[in-house]
Design an enzyme around this catalytic site. Sequence first.
Site, PDB file in Angstrom:
ATOM      1  N   GLY A   1       0.775  -1.242   0.000  1.00 14.97           N
ATOM      2  CA  GLY A   1       0.000   0.000   0.000  1.00 14.97           C
ATOM      3  C   GLY A   1       0.801   1.282   0.000  1.00 14.97           C
TER       4      GLY A   1
ATOM      5  N   ASP B   1      -5.612   2.180  10.642  1.00 18.00           N
ATOM      6  CA  ASP B   1      -7.039   2.063  10.951  1.00 18.00           C
ATOM      7  C   ASP B   1      -7.163   1.700  12.429  1.00 18.00           C
ATOM      8  OD1 ASP B   1      -9.711   1.445  11.084  1.00 18.00           O
ATOM      9  OD2 ASP B   1      -9.732   0.003   9.463  1.00 18.00           O
TER      10      ASP B   1
ATOM     11  N   THR C   1      -1.864  -3.452  12.932  1.00 27.32           N
ATOM     12  CA  THR C   1      -0.725  -3.761  12.058  1.00 27.32           C
ATOM     13  C   THR C   1       0.496  -2.976  12.525  1.00 27.32           C
ATOM     14  OG1 THR C   1      -2.267  -4.065  10.225  1.00 27.32           O
ATOM     15  CG2 THR C   1       0.070  -3.781   9.648  1.00 27.32           C
TER      16      THR C   1
ATOM     17  N   LYS D   1      -7.249   6.909  10.147  1.00 32.50           N
ATOM     18  CA  LYS D   1      -8.710   6.920  10.268  1.00 32.50           C
ATOM     19  C   LYS D   1      -9.116   7.380  11.646  1.00 32.50           C
ATOM     20  CE  LYS D   1     -10.085   3.514   6.968  1.00 32.50           C
ATOM     21  NZ  LYS D   1     -10.708   2.226   6.728  1.00 32.50           N
TER      22      LYS D   1
ATOM     23  N   ASP E   1      -5.546  -0.454  -2.183  1.00 31.41           N
ATOM     24  CA  ASP E   1      -6.301  -1.339  -3.081  1.00 31.41           C
ATOM     25  C   ASP E   1      -7.585  -1.848  -2.457  1.00 31.41           C
ATOM     26  OD1 ASP E   1      -5.170  -3.120  -1.123  1.00 31.41           O
ATOM     27  OD2 ASP E   1      -5.632  -4.761  -2.489  1.00 31.41           O
TER      28      ASP E   1
ATOM     29  N   ARG F   1      -4.986   0.590  -7.115  1.00 30.94           N
ATOM     30  CA  ARG F   1      -3.771   1.183  -6.543  1.00 30.94           C
ATOM     31  C   ARG F   1      -3.254   2.332  -7.411  1.00 30.94           C
ATOM     32  NH1 ARG F   1      -1.932  -2.187  -2.409  1.00 30.94           N
ATOM     33  NH2 ARG F   1      -2.185  -4.410  -2.732  1.00 30.94           N
TER      34      ARG F   1
HETATM   35  P1  5GP Z   1      -5.023  -1.674  10.882  1.00 32.11           P
HETATM   36  O1  5GP Z   1      -4.155  -2.833  11.332  1.00 32.11           O
HETATM   37  O2  5GP Z   1      -4.504  -0.327  11.340  1.00 32.11           O
HETATM   38  O3  5GP Z   1      -6.468  -1.877  11.259  1.00 32.11           O
HETATM   39  O4  5GP Z   1      -5.053  -1.697   9.293  1.00 32.11           O
HETATM   40  C1  5GP Z   1      -3.949  -1.300   8.551  1.00 32.11           C
HETATM   41  C2  5GP Z   1      -3.921  -1.943   7.195  1.00 32.11           C
HETATM   42  O5  5GP Z   1      -5.227  -2.310   6.735  1.00 32.11           O
HETATM   43  C3  5GP Z   1      -3.397  -0.937   6.173  1.00 32.11           C
HETATM   44  O6  5GP Z   1      -1.977  -1.004   6.047  1.00 32.11           O
HETATM   45  C4  5GP Z   1      -4.123  -1.341   4.920  1.00 32.11           C
HETATM   46  O7  5GP Z   1      -3.419  -2.366   4.263  1.00 32.11           O
HETATM   47  C5  5GP Z   1      -5.442  -1.895   5.418  1.00 32.11           C
HETATM   48  N1  5GP Z   1      -6.499  -0.857   5.429  1.00 32.11           N
HETATM   49  C6  5GP Z   1      -7.065  -0.276   6.514  1.00 32.11           C
HETATM   50  N2  5GP Z   1      -8.001   0.613   6.144  1.00 32.11           N
HETATM   51  C7  5GP Z   1      -8.002   0.613   4.787  1.00 32.11           C
HETATM   52  C8  5GP Z   1      -8.753   1.348   3.799  1.00 32.11           C
HETATM   53  O8  5GP Z   1      -9.617   2.199   4.068  1.00 32.11           O
HETATM   54  N3  5GP Z   1      -8.469   1.065   2.499  1.00 32.11           N
HETATM   55  C9  5GP Z   1      -7.539   0.137   2.116  1.00 32.11           C
HETATM   56  N4  5GP Z   1      -7.368  -0.056   0.817  1.00 32.11           N
HETATM   57  N5  5GP Z   1      -6.819  -0.571   3.019  1.00 32.11           N
HETATM   58  C10 5GP Z   1      -7.050  -0.323   4.342  1.00 32.11           C
END
Ligand code: 5GP
Length: 183
Positions: free
Chosen positions: A48, A107, A111, A135, A163, A169
């Site tokens: 990403g 988000d 991760t 977010k 994506d 992308r």
């Molecule tokens: P987290 O672990 O913070 O919940 O999510 C992080 C990962 O989820 C990001 O690196 C991405 O790959 C994916 N992700 C989270 N939200 C989005 C979004 O709105 N769009 C996309 N395409 N990927 C997201």
Amino acid sequence: MQSNGGDPHLGPILISHDDLHSRIGALGAQITADYQGRPPLMVGVLKGAFVFMADLVRCIDLPVEVDFMAVSSYGSATKTSGVVRIVKDLDVDLTDRHVLLVEDIVDSGLTLSYLRKNLMARGPASLEVCALLAKQTEHDVDDEVRYVGFDIPDEFVVGYGLDVAERHRNLRDVRQYLTDDAT
Ligand code: 5GP
């Protein structure tokens, strides 16, 4: 008119190409000022962050080095579970390096928290995070992310490296993506 490229779920532009570029220029200037005398090793998280990383490094006036790691997280199409697998690891040793982790979007922060623990165990001199998008969820990422491009609403987005099922992308702008389980 914005094209939906034949995908009816592709929504309106949330952040335009021009706004991305001016904000990334400002982030690059800030990083240049903060890292004087200690150029960072910039670690991009694939896939990403590849577009953001490519633009960001060209806005930093320091002899930066770059490396990439690829992770895949388990979860639904639009939500991660926090269980992360390293698909491609770094080529360089992080010992005593000033590491700047470059993420596309934070988000839940799960991760990022996994990556932070993993990278800290490798003995860097410092570790900071730069995320293009954060977010606005209950989870406050401000303590964990030193540089944030844009705070966005809790909606699923695509484009500029992000994506959905490997599509979109290559969009120039960040756009909303209207899914059933993105809420
Ligand atoms: P987290 O672990 O913070 O919940 O999510 C992080 C990962 O989820 C990001 O690196 C991405 O790959 C994916 N992700 C989270 N939200 C989005 C979004 O709105 N769009 C996309 N395409 N990927 C997201």
